[in-house]
Write a protein that holds these residues in place. Sequence first.
Motif, PDB file in Angstrom:
ATOM      1  N   UNK A  75       0.835  -1.209   0.000  1.00 46.93           N
ATOM      2  CA  UNK A  75       0.000   0.000   0.000  1.00 46.93           C
ATOM      3  C   UNK A  75       0.867   1.256   0.000  1.00 46.93           C
ATOM      4  N   UNK A  76       0.422   2.273  -0.738  1.00 50.74           N
ATOM      5  CA  UNK A  76       1.115   3.555  -0.801  1.00 50.74           C
ATOM      6  C   UNK A  76       0.569   4.443   0.303  1.00 50.74           C
ATOM      7  N   UNK A  77       1.464   5.004   1.104  1.00 47.84           N
ATOM      8  CA  UNK A  77       1.072   5.927   2.168  1.00 47.84           C
ATOM      9  C   UNK A  77       2.071   7.077   2.229  1.00 47.84           C
ATOM     10  N   UNK A  78       1.608   8.231   2.682  1.00 53.80           N
ATOM     11  CA  UNK A  78       2.470   9.368   2.987  1.00 53.80           C
ATOM     12  C   UNK A  78       1.966   9.951   4.289  1.00 53.80           C
ATOM     13  N   UNK A  79       2.859  10.088   5.248  1.00 61.85           N
ATOM     14  CA  UNK A  79       2.488  10.571   6.579  1.00 61.85           C
ATOM     15  C   UNK A  79       1.284   9.771   7.063  1.00 61.85           C
ATOM     16  N   UNK A  80       0.149  10.406   7.355  1.00 65.49           N
ATOM     17  CA  UNK A  80      -1.057   9.687   7.790  1.00 65.49           C
ATOM     18  C   UNK A  80      -2.057   9.485   6.663  1.00 65.49           C
ATOM     19  N   UNK A  81      -1.662   9.806   5.433  1.00 66.05           N
ATOM     20  CA  UNK A  81      -2.586   9.729   4.310  1.00 66.05           C
ATOM     21  C   UNK A  81      -2.428   8.405   3.571  1.00 66.05           C
ATOM     22  N   UNK A  82      -3.551   7.718   3.392  1.00 69.98           N
ATOM     23  CA  UNK A  82      -3.501   6.461   2.652  1.00 69.98           C
ATOM     24  C   UNK A  82      -4.795   6.178   1.881  1.00 69.98           C
ATOM     25  N   UNK A  83      -5.619   7.201   1.693  1.00 76.89           N
ATOM     26  CA  UNK A  83      -6.857   7.072   0.912  1.00 76.89           C
ATOM     27  C   UNK A  83      -6.945   8.190  -0.116  1.00 76.89           C
ATOM     28  N   UNK A  84      -7.354   7.821  -1.326  1.00 77.48           N
ATOM     29  CA  UNK A  84      -7.685   8.812  -2.348  1.00 77.48           C
ATOM     30  C   UNK A  84      -9.210   8.913  -2.325  1.00 77.48           C
ATOM     31  N   UNK A  85      -9.725  10.041  -1.908  1.00 76.65           N
ATOM     32  CA  UNK A  85     -11.168  10.241  -1.773  1.00 76.65           C
ATOM     33  C   UNK A  85     -11.659  11.112  -2.932  1.00 76.65           C
ATOM     34  N   UNK A  86     -12.725  10.668  -3.592  1.00 82.95           N
ATOM     35  CA  UNK A  86     -13.354  11.402  -4.698  1.00 82.95           C
ATOM     36  C   UNK A  86     -14.829  11.585  -4.366  1.00 82.95           C
ATOM     37  N   UNK A  87     -15.305  12.831  -4.357  1.00 86.60           N
ATOM     38  CA  UNK A  87     -16.715  13.090  -4.056  1.00 86.60           C
ATOM     39  C   UNK A  87     -17.369  13.807  -5.230  1.00 86.60           C
ATOM     40  N   UNK A  88     -18.688  13.627  -5.349  1.00 85.65           N
ATOM     41  CA  UNK A  88     -19.432  14.162  -6.497  1.00 85.65           C
ATOM     42  C   UNK A  88     -20.872  14.416  -6.084  1.00 85.65           C
ATOM     43  N   UNK A  89     -21.537  15.300  -6.813  1.00 83.55           N
ATOM     44  CA  UNK A  89     -22.932  15.595  -6.530  1.00 83.55           C
ATOM     45  C   UNK A  89     -23.607  16.188  -7.756  1.00 83.55           C
ATOM     46  N   UNK A  90     -24.794  15.692  -8.051  1.00 83.49           N
ATOM     47  CA  UNK A  90     -25.674  16.275  -9.063  1.00 83.49           C
ATOM     48  C   UNK A  90     -27.054  16.374  -8.426  1.00 83.49           C
ATOM     49  N   UNK A  91     -27.286  17.455  -7.681  1.00 88.33           N
ATOM     50  CA  UNK A  91     -28.539  17.579  -6.934  1.00 88.33           C
ATOM     51  C   UNK A  91     -29.725  17.849  -7.852  1.00 88.33           C
ATOM     52  N   UNK A  92     -30.920  17.599  -7.342  1.00 89.27           N
ATOM     53  CA  UNK A  92     -32.127  17.884  -8.113  1.00 89.27           C
ATOM     54  C   UNK A  92     -32.183  19.371  -8.450  1.00 89.27           C
ATOM     55  N   UNK A  93     -31.843  20.199  -7.473  1.00 89.62           N
ATOM     56  CA  UNK A  93     -31.769  21.648  -7.705  1.00 89.62           C
ATOM     57  C   UNK A  93     -30.393  22.116  -7.267  1.00 89.62           C
ATOM     58  N   UNK A  94     -29.764  22.933  -8.064  1.00 89.51           N
ATOM     59  CA  UNK A  94     -28.439  23.435  -7.740  1.00 89.51           C
ATOM     60  C   UNK A  94     -27.413  22.939  -8.746  1.00 89.51           C
ATOM     61  N   UNK A  95     -26.177  23.299  -8.501  1.00 88.07           N
ATOM     62  CA  UNK A  95     -25.128  22.974  -9.469  1.00 88.07           C
ATOM     63  C   UNK A  95     -24.397  21.683  -9.113  1.00 88.07           C
ATOM     64  N   UNK A  96     -23.805  21.068 -10.133  1.00 83.55           N
ATOM     65  CA  UNK A  96     -23.009  19.862  -9.933  1.00 83.55           C
ATOM     66  C   UNK A  96     -21.711  20.220  -9.227  1.00 83.55           C
ATOM     67  N   UNK A  97     -21.184  19.255  -8.467  1.00 78.28           N
ATOM     68  CA  UNK A  97     -19.995  19.491  -7.666  1.00 78.28           C
ATOM     69  C   UNK A  97     -19.063  18.291  -7.727  1.00 78.28           C
ATOM     70  N   UNK A  98     -17.766  18.547  -7.516  1.00 73.22           N
ATOM     71  CA  UNK A  98     -16.795  17.476  -7.339  1.00 73.22           C
ATOM     72  C   UNK A  98     -15.639  17.995  -6.504  1.00 73.22           C
ATOM     73  N   UNK A  99     -14.982  17.086  -5.790  1.00 72.42           N
ATOM     74  CA  UNK A  99     -13.832  17.427  -4.967  1.00 72.42           C
ATOM     75  C   UNK A  99     -13.043  16.154  -4.719  1.00 72.42           C
TER      76      UNK A  99
END
Length: 190
Positions: free
Chosen positions: A119-143
């Motif tokens: 497993x690849x780790x750096x310091x305390x980081x060991x997860x690649x997190x991807x978030x997304x949203x396409x709400x019924x009302x409002x704008x699409x998002x990603x981070x």
Amino acid sequence: MAFTTVITAASVLNKVITGASVLNTVASVVGEWQNSTPSEVSEKTRYLQITLMNMSSNQRVEVKDSWFDCGRFWPPQPFGSIPPGSSKTFFVCNSDGTMFTGVSGGIGLRVYDNDSGAPFTTENNDWWICTFSSPYMGSNKCLTQWKDFGIKPLWDQMEKAHQVTDTYCGCYQKDANHMVFIWKDKDSNW
């Protein structure tokens, strides 16, 4: 069947090795794809096409967790490994039978050395997190972020379709319904 696109490692890595920036390489490769959204997805109230690109030279990434505030994968995803220089595209959409809802959630990926399997780790980081949203009302998002585990805490921070260019990962919104998430080597230029 899920819509999956795999790019040959040699063609993508050759562009990066010859000095092309990661973002320019991703934009040119993703720009060559034709959007072939299955009708079962495009008929949904809200959907997103998600592309995971592994631009690293010797690491594979694997989806290990997911969380939805609302919505689901289409179809249910049997995620496999994404080798260096490859990508995987899948869809998320609002749940069947729901009214006035969209799709919103995220995935947690782990990164492994392609040769040793460590497993690849750096310091305390060991997860690649991807978030997304396409709400019924409002704008699409990603981070996206390379961090310790926590899909929902990063999801809570989404305010827009962020264009992220961090040390190891990035994301951007290709078009209204297409989010691209990128994993890269630390020394590769954006």
